[in-house]
Design a protein around this motif. Structure first.
Motif, PDB file in Angstrom:
ATOM      1  N   ARG A  14      65.827   0.504 -30.715  1.00 58.50           N
ATOM      2  CA  ARG A  14      64.598   0.799 -30.407  1.00 58.50           C
ATOM      3  C   ARG A  14      64.972  -0.610 -28.395  1.00 58.50           C
ATOM      4  O   ARG A  14      64.405  -0.051 -27.871  1.00 58.50           O
ATOM      5  CB  ARG A  14      64.053  -0.272 -30.579  1.00 58.50           C
ATOM      6  N   TYR A  15      65.383  -1.487 -28.901  1.00 61.41           N
ATOM      7  CA  TYR A  15      66.013  -2.459 -27.893  1.00 61.41           C
ATOM      8  C   TYR A  15      66.279  -1.842 -26.695  1.00 61.41           C
ATOM      9  O   TYR A  15      66.144  -1.583 -25.445  1.00 61.41           O
ATOM     10  CB  TYR A  15      66.405  -3.522 -28.395  1.00 61.41           C
ATOM     11  N   ALA A  18      64.228   0.855 -24.659  1.00 61.38           N
ATOM     12  CA  ALA A  18      63.395   0.618 -24.024  1.00 61.38           C
ATOM     13  C   ALA A  18      64.073  -0.458 -22.468  1.00 61.38           C
ATOM     14  O   ALA A  18      63.404  -0.630 -21.332  1.00 61.38           O
ATOM     15  CB  ALA A  18      62.876  -0.785 -25.114  1.00 61.38           C
ATOM     16  N   ASP A  23      60.869  -0.359 -20.889  1.00 60.58           N
ATOM     17  CA  ASP A  23      59.642  -0.199 -21.372  1.00 60.58           C
ATOM     18  C   ASP A  23      59.289  -1.575 -22.158  1.00 60.58           C
ATOM     19  O   ASP A  23      59.336  -2.440 -23.316  1.00 60.58           O
ATOM     20  CB  ASP A  23      59.209   1.313 -22.552  1.00 60.58           C
ATOM     21  N   ALA A  26      57.543  -2.290 -25.332  1.00 61.11           N
ATOM     22  CA  ALA A  26      58.653  -2.283 -26.384  1.00 61.11           C
ATOM     23  C   ALA A  26      59.536  -3.076 -26.662  1.00 61.11           C
ATOM     24  O   ALA A  26      59.764  -3.994 -27.775  1.00 61.11           O
ATOM     25  CB  ALA A  26      59.433  -0.959 -26.345  1.00 61.11           C
ATOM     26  N   LEU A  27      60.280  -3.899 -25.937  1.00 62.76           N
ATOM     27  CA  LEU A  27      61.374  -4.950 -25.439  1.00 62.76           C
ATOM     28  C   LEU A  27      60.391  -6.041 -25.839  1.00 62.76           C
ATOM     29  O   LEU A  27      61.351  -6.600 -26.828  1.00 62.76           O
ATOM     30  CB  LEU A  27      61.914  -5.009 -24.157  1.00 62.76           C
TER      31      LEU A  27
END
Length: 125
Positions: A14-15, A18, A23, A26-27
Motif C-alpha cells: 500500500r505504501y 500510494a 496518494d 494513503a501514505l
C-alpha cells in the motif's frame, strides 16, 4: 488468519502504490504519527518529519502522472514480535530509491515508524 509477514507485506505494498500514484491520504495512514524519514545527504545525516514530506509529495507530480511505470519491489521482510523491517526499491526517474522501513504493530494495524532511504541516479541506458 493472516500471518504477520502477510500483514506487513500488505502495508508495504500500500505504501509503495500510494507513493507511485501520489496518494497522500494513503501514505498518512501507512505511517505512525510522529514518524520521520532519514538519509545521508552530502555526507550529513538528515531527518525529516513525515508531515513536511507528505506536503512535498502532495505538491509534486507523481511518478504515475509523470508517465513512469511502477518499478516497485519488496526485497525483504523480517518480523520479530511487534516490530518489522522491510527493504524495498522504487524509482522516480532520474532517481532510484532503496528504502528500509521500520514498522511497529499498533492496536489497529502495522504502521511505518521510520523510513531510512538511499537515492541514486538511474544509469542512462
Amino acid at each position: 488468519m493472516k500471518s504477520d509477514i502477510a500483514e506487513v507485506e500488505a502495508v508495504v505494498w500500500r505504501y509503495l502504490h500510494a507513493l507511485h500514484v501520489g496518494d497522500v491520504d494513503a501514505l498518512r495512514q501507512a505511517f505512525a504519527p510522529g514518524s520521520a524519514l532519514y538519509a545521508a545527504i552530502n555526507g550529513e545525516a538528515t531527518a525529516l518529519a513525515v508531515e513536511p514530506w507528505l506536503e512535498r509529495v502532495q505538491n509534486r507530480k507523481s511518478p504515475e502522472a509523470s508517465g513512469f511505470k511502477s518499478q516497485n519491489r519488496i526485497l525483504s521482510i523480517e518480523v520479530e514480535g511487534d516490530m518489522a523491517m522491510a527493504k524495498v526499491t522504487s524509482a522516480f526517474p532520474p532517481k532510484r530509491f532503496v528504502d528500509y522501513l521500520s514498522l511497529v504493530r499498533t492496536v489497529s494495524a502495522w504502521r511505518i515508524a521510520a523510513k531510512t532511504y538511499h537515492a541514486e541516479d538511474i544509469p542512462a541506458a
